[in-house]
Design an enzyme around this catalytic site. Structure first.
Site, PDB file in Angstrom:
ATOM      1  N   GLN A  10     -14.626   2.385   8.385  1.00  0.00           N
ATOM      2  CA  GLN A  10     -13.798   2.035   9.557  1.00  0.00           C
ATOM      3  C   GLN A  10     -14.360   2.643  10.841  1.00  0.00           C
ATOM      4  O   GLN A  10     -14.168   2.093  11.929  1.00  0.00           O
ATOM      5  CB  GLN A  10     -12.355   2.527   9.358  1.00  0.00           C
ATOM      6  CG  GLN A  10     -11.569   1.791   8.300  1.00  0.00           C
ATOM      7  CD  GLN A  10     -11.658   2.474   6.953  1.00  0.00           C
ATOM      8  OE1 GLN A  10     -12.632   3.141   6.632  1.00  0.00           O
ATOM      9  NE2 GLN A  10     -10.648   2.290   6.134  1.00  0.00           N
ATOM     10  N   ARG A  48       0.880  -1.185   0.000  1.00  0.00           N
ATOM     11  CA  ARG A  48       0.000   0.000   0.000  1.00  0.00           C
ATOM     12  C   ARG A  48       0.914   1.231   0.000  1.00  0.00           C
ATOM     13  O   ARG A  48       1.942   1.222   0.681  1.00  0.00           O
ATOM     14  CB  ARG A  48      -0.934   0.024   1.237  1.00  0.00           C
ATOM     15  CG  ARG A  48      -2.018  -1.056   1.200  1.00  0.00           C
ATOM     16  CD  ARG A  48      -3.009  -0.899   2.359  1.00  0.00           C
ATOM     17  NE  ARG A  48      -3.910   0.224   2.148  1.00  0.00           N
ATOM     18  CZ  ARG A  48      -4.761   0.665   3.093  1.00  0.00           C
ATOM     19  NH1 ARG A  48      -4.800   0.103   4.290  1.00  0.00           N
ATOM     20  NH2 ARG A  48      -5.562   1.683   2.833  1.00  0.00           N
ATOM     21  N   LYS A  89      -7.096   9.502   6.432  1.00  0.00           N
ATOM     22  CA  LYS A  89      -8.279   8.964   5.736  1.00  0.00           C
ATOM     23  C   LYS A  89      -9.062  10.066   5.024  1.00  0.00           C
ATOM     24  O   LYS A  89      -9.249  11.154   5.574  1.00  0.00           O
ATOM     25  CB  LYS A  89      -9.148   8.250   6.776  1.00  0.00           C
ATOM     26  CG  LYS A  89     -10.409   7.601   6.262  1.00  0.00           C
ATOM     27  CD  LYS A  89     -10.163   6.683   5.082  1.00  0.00           C
ATOM     28  CE  LYS A  89      -9.165   5.581   5.381  1.00  0.00           C
ATOM     29  NZ  LYS A  89      -8.733   4.847   4.152  1.00  0.00           N
ATOM     30  N   ASP A 132      -1.527   8.906   8.388  1.00  0.00           N
ATOM     31  CA  ASP A 132      -0.829   7.857   7.630  1.00  0.00           C
ATOM     32  C   ASP A 132       0.574   8.287   7.232  1.00  0.00           C
ATOM     33  O   ASP A 132       1.463   7.463   7.049  1.00  0.00           O
ATOM     34  CB  ASP A 132      -1.635   7.463   6.399  1.00  0.00           C
ATOM     35  CG  ASP A 132      -2.858   6.694   6.834  1.00  0.00           C
ATOM     36  OD1 ASP A 132      -3.879   7.327   7.150  1.00  0.00           O
ATOM     37  OD2 ASP A 132      -2.754   5.458   6.932  1.00  0.00           O
TER      38      ASP A 132
HETATM   39  O1  MRU Z   1      -7.229   2.657   4.922  1.00  0.00           O
HETATM   40  P1  MRU Z   1      -6.900   2.475   6.375  1.00  0.00           P
HETATM   41  O2  MRU Z   1      -8.004   1.896   7.177  1.00  0.00           O
HETATM   42  O3  MRU Z   1      -5.577   1.768   6.572  1.00  0.00           O
HETATM   43  O4  MRU Z   1      -6.704   3.978   6.868  1.00  0.00           O
HETATM   44  C1  MRU Z   1      -6.421   4.222   8.221  1.00  0.00           C
HETATM   45  C2  MRU Z   1      -6.355   5.660   8.555  1.00  0.00           C
HETATM   46  O5  MRU Z   1      -6.477   6.536   7.727  1.00  0.00           O
HETATM   47  C3  MRU Z   1      -6.024   5.988   9.975  1.00  0.00           C
HETATM   48  O6  MRU Z   1      -6.646   7.172  10.375  1.00  0.00           O
HETATM   49  C4  MRU Z   1      -4.506   6.166  10.107  1.00  0.00           C
HETATM   50  O7  MRU Z   1      -3.831   5.069   9.569  1.00  0.00           O
HETATM   51  C5  MRU Z   1      -4.090   6.363  11.490  1.00  0.00           C
HETATM   52  S1  MRU Z   1      -4.203   4.887  12.414  1.00  0.00           S
HETATM   53  C6  MRU Z   1      -3.580   5.094  13.942  1.00  0.00           C
END
Ligand code: MRU
Length: 409
Positions: free
Chosen positions: A203, A96, A255, A244
């Site tokens: 999520q 990813r 996100k 991220d």
């Molecule tokens: O696509 P995802 O579910 O991996 O995205 C997760 C997020 O955007 C979270 O907010 C981010 O990784 C922070 S997690 C502590």
């Protein structure tokens, strides 16, 4: 230390395998996924069985260590082992693109192997595994430290809005944004959490709501387009999200939908906090413009995924389900592109489906993340303290400094 109720561990090492809770169907189906090969870990990452930036860092580290203990254990030539560990680390890191922790975790193990290669292969393999386990343990320690720092920003009676899942499931344990909320809740400061459902993968609705319920934190679930309205009514005192990737200037990738919340916070005079461990800060990027944003399958937007367990009520139902699943998972014939598969699961039956909501053949844009410019971020909460603008200095201090840093920058 705050209690998380029965929230399970996210990812761990057991009996020579990497194990994790499969988050792709939580909370209605909670499978344990056992990965015997690093390929399995790659599939788990791209299929979002494990997700969330810090958890991805741990998955990457454990994935490389799993390779070292399995395919890597067949190799007797040190130089070849090191070439192969480079290849495997690269492959895992590229599953990813946006969360820098993925690369960080793979890279830390890869470099560790190179730096310690002089002990010889037989001694090196157990050290590589130990390093991966250390990364896992450190992640929880970081989150607890970050949670304690973040709780100092929360006023008693706070109503906090969060987006996506930056909870225990997004880390080895405890969480980042939710880590702050768990810590503040343990201090009796949290009146209520607003949970954005977080389209398209949900999520917030699936994972954050599940975690908060288990930890006993009061919350209300809203759809993403309700956030502006609850802010305008004066019902939100702070927004806390995870990240991220954070560029050296403080721009934050998180996100999709996070940027909109930050703009809304500015309009309504609400502090916008980002909680992330230093492993999420990428000092090699001068600004968020350089962050690669993952685009995902259009079916996340054109439909909804559904899963659950079927409980037959009569022996006729049981016999019918047995008959159709006799040769393996059974795909029902459906119109309009809807899909539904029934499979056996232990003594029960599971359904996995995708239901179309948009007309066929519509064009879709589905970025999984957006970038919030640093000027909209009130503070970045790290395990070493609270970083504030100018972020170029405070983040460098958070990542590379040595002093006691409760208020950085
Ligand atoms: O696509 P995802 O579910 O991996 O995205 C997760 C997020 O955007 C979270 O907010 C981010 O990784 C922070 S997690 C502590």
């Amino acid at each position: 230390m705050s209690s998380l109720g029965n929230i399970p561990l996210t990812i761990w090492w057991e009996d020579g395998t990497v194990r994790m809770i499969d988050q792709s169907r939580l909370p209605l189906v909670g499978d344990l996924l056992v990965c015997n090969t690093y390929d399995g870990v790659c599939t788990a990452i791209s299929g979002m069985a494990v997700r969330g930036a810090p958890a991805l860092g741990v998955a990457a580290a454990l994935g490389v260590a799993l390779w070292s203990e399995t395919e890597g254990a067949e190799i007797s030539d040190l130089r070849y082992y090191l070439e192969e560990i480079d290849r495997v680390a690269d492959e895992i890191a590229s599953t990813r693109p946006t969360a820098v922790n993925l690369k960080w975790g793979a890279e830390r193990i890869r470099l560790f192997a190179h730096d310690n290669a002089d002990v010889g292969l037989d001694a090196l393999r157990p050290l590589v595994l130990e390093e991966a386990l250390r990364i896992r343990a450190e992640d929880e320690e970081r989150n607890r430290a970050l949670g304690a720092h973040g709780a100092t920003l929360i006023e008693p009676g706070a109503r906090i809005l969060t987006h996506c899942n930056a909870g225990s499931l997004a880390t080895a344990y405890y969480g980042t944004a939710l880590g702050v909320i768990f810590s503040a809740h343990a201090e009796g400061k949290v009146a209520q959490v607003w949970v954005d459902e977080t389209r398209p993968v949900l999520q917030g609705a699936r994972l954050t709501a599940w975690e908060l319920r288990m930890a006993g934190v009061p919350f209300k679930l809203i759809t993403d387009n309700m956030a502006a309205s609850v802010m305008r009514r004066g019902w939100v005192d702070a927004v806390i999200v995870g990240a991220d990737r954070i560029a050296a200037n403080g721009d934050v990738a998180n996100k999709i939908g996070t940027y909109g919340l930050a703009v809304l916070c500015k309009e309504h005079g609400i502090p916008f906090y980002v909680a992330a461990p230093s492993s999420t800060v990428d000092l090699t990027l001068t600004s968020g413009d350089e962050i690669v944003i993952e685009e995902r399958d259009e079916r996340e937007v054109t439909g909804v995924t559904v899963s659950g367990v079927i409980e037959p009520r009569t022996s006729i139902e049981t016999r019918s389900l047995d008959a159709i699943t006799e040769a393996g998972p059974y795909a029902l014939g459906m119109t309009k592109g809807h899909q539904m598969e029934i499979s056996r699961k232990g003594g029960a039956y599971q359904f996995d489906g995708w239901v179309r909501i948009a007309p066929p053949s519509v064009e879709v844009y589905n970025p999984a993340f957006d970038v919030t410019p640093a000027e909209l971020v009130t503070a970045i909460i790290t395990e070493r303290g609270i970083a504030r603008a100018p972020y170029a200095e405070s983040l460098a201090e958070a990542c590379c400094g040595t002093g006691a840093l409760h208020e950085l920058g």
